[in-house]
Enzyme design. Structure first.
Site, PDB file in Angstrom:
ATOM      1  N   ASN A   1      47.824  48.492  35.542  1.00  0.00           N
ATOM      2  CA  ASN A   1      46.442  48.016  35.969  1.00  0.00           C
ATOM      3  C   ASN A   1      45.939  48.634  37.344  1.00  0.00           C
ATOM      4  O   ASN A   1      44.719  49.313  37.285  1.00  0.00           O
ATOM      5  CB  ASN A   1      46.092  46.399  36.008  1.00  0.00           C
TER       6      ASN A   1
ATOM      7  N   ILE B   1      32.964  46.936  34.835  1.00  0.00           N
ATOM      8  CA  ILE B   1      33.248  45.753  35.097  1.00  0.00           C
ATOM      9  C   ILE B   1      32.753  45.445  36.629  1.00  0.00           C
ATOM     10  O   ILE B   1      33.196  46.190  37.386  1.00  0.00           O
ATOM     11  CB  ILE B   1      34.620  45.533  34.695  1.00  0.00           C
TER      12      ILE B   1
ATOM     13  N   SER C   1      46.366  41.451  42.835  1.00  0.00           N
ATOM     14  CA  SER C   1      45.837  40.616  43.566  1.00  0.00           C
ATOM     15  C   SER C   1      44.372  40.305  43.613  1.00  0.00           C
ATOM     16  O   SER C   1      43.840  39.376  44.191  1.00  0.00           O
ATOM     17  CB  SER C   1      46.361  40.956  45.153  1.00  0.00           C
ATOM     18  N   ARG C   2      43.562  41.114  42.994  1.00  0.00           N
ATOM     19  CA  ARG C   2      42.258  40.873  42.818  1.00  0.00           C
ATOM     20  C   ARG C   2      41.650  41.552  41.432  1.00  0.00           C
ATOM     21  O   ARG C   2      42.250  42.457  40.783  1.00  0.00           O
ATOM     22  CB  ARG C   2      41.502  41.579  43.857  1.00  0.00           C
TER      23      ARG C   2
ATOM     24  N   ASP D   1      53.675  49.192  47.550  1.00  0.00           N
ATOM     25  CA  ASP D   1      52.779  50.188  47.351  1.00  0.00           C
ATOM     26  C   ASP D   1      53.029  51.164  46.332  1.00  0.00           C
ATOM     27  O   ASP D   1      53.784  52.079  46.731  1.00  0.00           O
ATOM     28  CB  ASP D   1      52.600  50.609  48.720  1.00  0.00           C
TER      29      ASP D   1
ATOM     30  N   TYR E   1      38.633  61.034  38.962  1.00  0.00           N
ATOM     31  CA  TYR E   1      39.186  59.717  38.108  1.00  0.00           C
ATOM     32  C   TYR E   1      39.052  59.918  36.672  1.00  0.00           C
ATOM     33  O   TYR E   1      40.078  59.696  35.904  1.00  0.00           O
ATOM     34  CB  TYR E   1      38.027  58.746  38.553  1.00  0.00           C
TER      35      TYR E   1
ATOM     36  N   GLY F   1      48.903  45.771  40.785  1.00  0.00           N
ATOM     37  CA  GLY F   1      47.611  45.674  41.315  1.00  0.00           C
ATOM     38  C   GLY F   1      46.981  44.438  40.872  1.00  0.00           C
ATOM     39  O   GLY F   1      45.621  44.292  40.574  1.00  0.00           O
TER      40      GLY F   1
ATOM     41  N   LYS G   1      42.204  59.219  33.945  1.00  0.00           N
ATOM     42  CA  LYS G   1      42.117  58.193  32.982  1.00  0.00           C
ATOM     43  C   LYS G   1      42.456  58.885  31.486  1.00  0.00           C
ATOM     44  O   LYS G   1      42.850  58.404  30.551  1.00  0.00           O
ATOM     45  CB  LYS G   1      40.718  57.588  32.857  1.00  0.00           C
TER      46      LYS G   1
HETATM   47  N1  NAD Z   1      35.936  47.830  37.485  1.00  0.00           N
HETATM   48  C1  NAD Z   1      35.324  48.753  36.688  1.00  0.00           C
HETATM   49  O1  NAD Z   1      34.406  49.028  36.042  1.00  0.00           O
HETATM   50  C2  NAD Z   1      36.401  49.635  35.728  1.00  0.00           C
HETATM   51  C3  NAD Z   1      36.042  50.314  34.604  1.00  0.00           C
HETATM   52  C4  NAD Z   1      37.032  50.984  33.802  1.00  0.00           C
HETATM   53  C5  NAD Z   1      38.680  50.917  34.471  1.00  0.00           C
HETATM   54  N2  NAD Z   1      38.601  50.171  35.553  1.00  0.00           N
HETATM   55  C6  NAD Z   1      40.121  50.193  35.740  1.00  0.00           C
HETATM   56  O2  NAD Z   1      40.741  48.787  36.045  1.00  0.00           O
HETATM   57  C7  NAD Z   1      41.847  48.808  36.815  1.00  0.00           C
HETATM   58  C8  NAD Z   1      41.484  47.686  38.096  1.00  0.00           C
HETATM   59  O3  NAD Z   1      40.272  48.052  38.687  1.00  0.00           O
HETATM   60  P1  NAD Z   1      39.233  46.872  39.371  1.00  0.00           P
HETATM   61  O4  NAD Z   1      38.018  47.316  38.959  1.00  0.00           O
HETATM   62  O5  NAD Z   1      39.971  45.470  39.042  1.00  0.00           O
HETATM   63  O6  NAD Z   1      39.490  47.618  40.968  1.00  0.00           O
HETATM   64  P2  NAD Z   1      39.885  46.954  42.524  1.00  0.00           P
HETATM   65  O7  NAD Z   1      39.836  47.652  42.953  1.00  0.00           O
HETATM   66  O8  NAD Z   1      39.323  45.514  42.511  1.00  0.00           O
HETATM   67  O9  NAD Z   1      41.475  46.414  41.793  1.00  0.00           O
HETATM   68  C9  NAD Z   1      42.428  47.446  41.856  1.00  0.00           C
HETATM   69  C10 NAD Z   1      43.750  46.711  42.178  1.00  0.00           C
HETATM   70  O10 NAD Z   1      44.759  47.798  42.318  1.00  0.00           O
HETATM   71  C11 NAD Z   1      45.553  47.483  43.421  1.00  0.00           C
HETATM   72  N3  NAD Z   1      45.925  48.406  44.336  1.00  0.00           N
HETATM   73  C12 NAD Z   1      45.464  49.548  45.067  1.00  0.00           C
HETATM   74  N4  NAD Z   1      45.963  50.250  45.690  1.00  0.00           N
HETATM   75  C13 NAD Z   1      47.040  49.791  45.090  1.00  0.00           C
HETATM   76  C14 NAD Z   1      48.670  50.438  45.536  1.00  0.00           C
HETATM   77  N5  NAD Z   1      48.654  51.611  46.595  1.00  0.00           N
HETATM   78  N6  NAD Z   1      49.620  50.110  45.158  1.00  0.00           N
HETATM   79  C15 NAD Z   1      49.474  48.744  44.292  1.00  0.00           C
HETATM   80  N7  NAD Z   1      48.392  48.233  44.048  1.00  0.00           N
HETATM   81  C16 NAD Z   1      47.372  48.933  44.278  1.00  0.00           C
HETATM   82  C17 NAD Z   1      44.525  46.563  44.405  1.00  0.00           C
HETATM   83  O11 NAD Z   1      45.101  45.669  45.223  1.00  0.00           O
HETATM   84  C18 NAD Z   1      43.714  45.923  43.305  1.00  0.00           C
HETATM   85  O12 NAD Z   1      44.603  44.706  42.890  1.00  0.00           O
HETATM   86  C19 NAD Z   1      41.993  50.251  37.492  1.00  0.00           C
HETATM   87  O13 NAD Z   1      42.791  51.105  36.786  1.00  0.00           O
HETATM   88  C20 NAD Z   1      40.573  50.734  37.155  1.00  0.00           C
HETATM   89  O14 NAD Z   1      40.550  52.163  37.316  1.00  0.00           O
HETATM   90  C21 NAD Z   1      37.931  49.416  36.145  1.00  0.00           C
END
Ligand code: NAD
Length: 253
Positions: free
Chosen positions: A97, A196, A16-17, A65, A163, A14, A167
């Site tokens: 991730n 974040i 790409s962003r 996916d 969620y 994951g 986790k």
């Molecule tokens: N943003 C926060 O506040 C936060 C806090 C704690 C933990 N996290 C964790 O960090 C990680 C990344 O989250 P983020 O905030 O960058 O979110 P985001 O939604 O920006 O990114 C999620 C990533 O997962 C990918 N993804 C989604 N569905 C997918 C699939 N079916 N197959 C492959 N890839 C897939 C997306 O393309 C994206 O790149 C996650 O595990 C999230 O739980 C985020």
């Protein structure tokens, strides 16, 4: 510039962003060849790859996916099919991730809430870790780094029960596998971010309340999670194992 991960192959799911993209960019800057996994948006993954290459690094995008078993198997196969010629089936660093969250009260949640959360946040993490460990054990070196969450240690806000369940599973799996692989040169750790600013957790209407709970008084930046991952991936972090490293600006202090 120091490149501690030179000649290492890293897979970031994951990426790409958001946090994943920042991790891919950082590991590439540290010298790793990075597999940029994406599910739905090749254009965004290619943008990450381009940014890495423009900075003198190496990366390749692989679409898969991960919420499906076929997708997981496709990504695993690519380690041999796409990168086998250069890396001989090796994998040095795995960063699990990819993740998702659906906000809303548990009692009003859709029937498929379990599948939506567990099929992405947990199943690929376990399957990819097993495959990665098989590749890492013969070389007696590897880093498995899971992106957990502060929601993997407590439930600080309502409306994300499924969620939270995933986790906690991530942190439990991290500890369990670290115990099993401890003496092999393969470490297994997690980073648990606080809030974040990404598309998953955007600085929306709740932002000011969230900021008040964070002692540094702001949301975290994706690069701040990427540096924690780079720290755990570093060869000098060999004695850190089974750790859930909190990076939350003091939220859970
Ligand atoms: N943003 C926060 O506040 C936060 C806090 C704690 C933990 N996290 C964790 O960090 C990680 C990344 O989250 P983020 O905030 O960058 O979110 P985001 O939604 O920006 O990114 C999620 C990533 O997962 C990918 N993804 C989604 N569905 C997918 C699939 N079916 N197959 C492959 N890839 C897939 C997306 O393309 C994206 O790149 C996650 O595990 C999230 O739980 C985020």
């Amino acid at each position: 510039m120091s490149r501690p991960l030179e000649n290492k192959l890293a897979l970031v799911t994951g990426s790409s962003r958001g946090i994943g993209a920042a991790i891919a960019i950082r590991l590439a800057a540290d010298g790793a060849y990075v597999i940029v996994n994406y599910a739905a948006s090749p254009a965004r993954a290619e943008k990450v790859v381009k940014e890495i290459r423009n900075a003198g690094g190496n990366a390749e995008a692989v679409g898969a996916d991960l919420s499906t078993v076929q997708g997981i198997n496709k990504l695993i196969a690519s380690i041999d099919q796409v990168f086998g010629a250069s890396f001989g089936g090796r994998l040095d660093i795995l960063v699990n991730n990819a993740g998702t969250v659906v906000f809303g009260p548990f009692m009003e949640g859709a029937e498929d809430s379990y599948d939506k959360h567990f099929n992405l946040n947990v199943r690929p993490l376990i399957a990819l870790s097993k495959d990665a460990a098989r590749r890492m054990l013969p070389q007696k070196w590897g880093r498995i780094i899971n992106i957990g969450s502060i929601h993997g240690e407590s439930a600080p806000i309502p409306g994300v029960t499924m969620y939270v369940a995933t986790k906690f599973a991530v942190h439990g799996f991290t500890r369990g596998l670290s115990r099993e692989l401890g003496a092999t040169g393969v470490t297994v750790n997690a980073v648990q971010p606080g809030f974040i600013d990404t598309e998953l957790s955007p600085a929306n209407g709740q932002a000011e309340d969230m900021k008040k709970l964070t002692s540094v008084g702001r949301f975290g930046r994706v690069e701040e999670i990427a540096s924690a991952v780079a720290f755990l991936a570093h060869p000098e972090s060999a004695f850190i194992n089974g750790e859930n490293l909190t990076v939350d600006g003091g939220w859970s202090a």
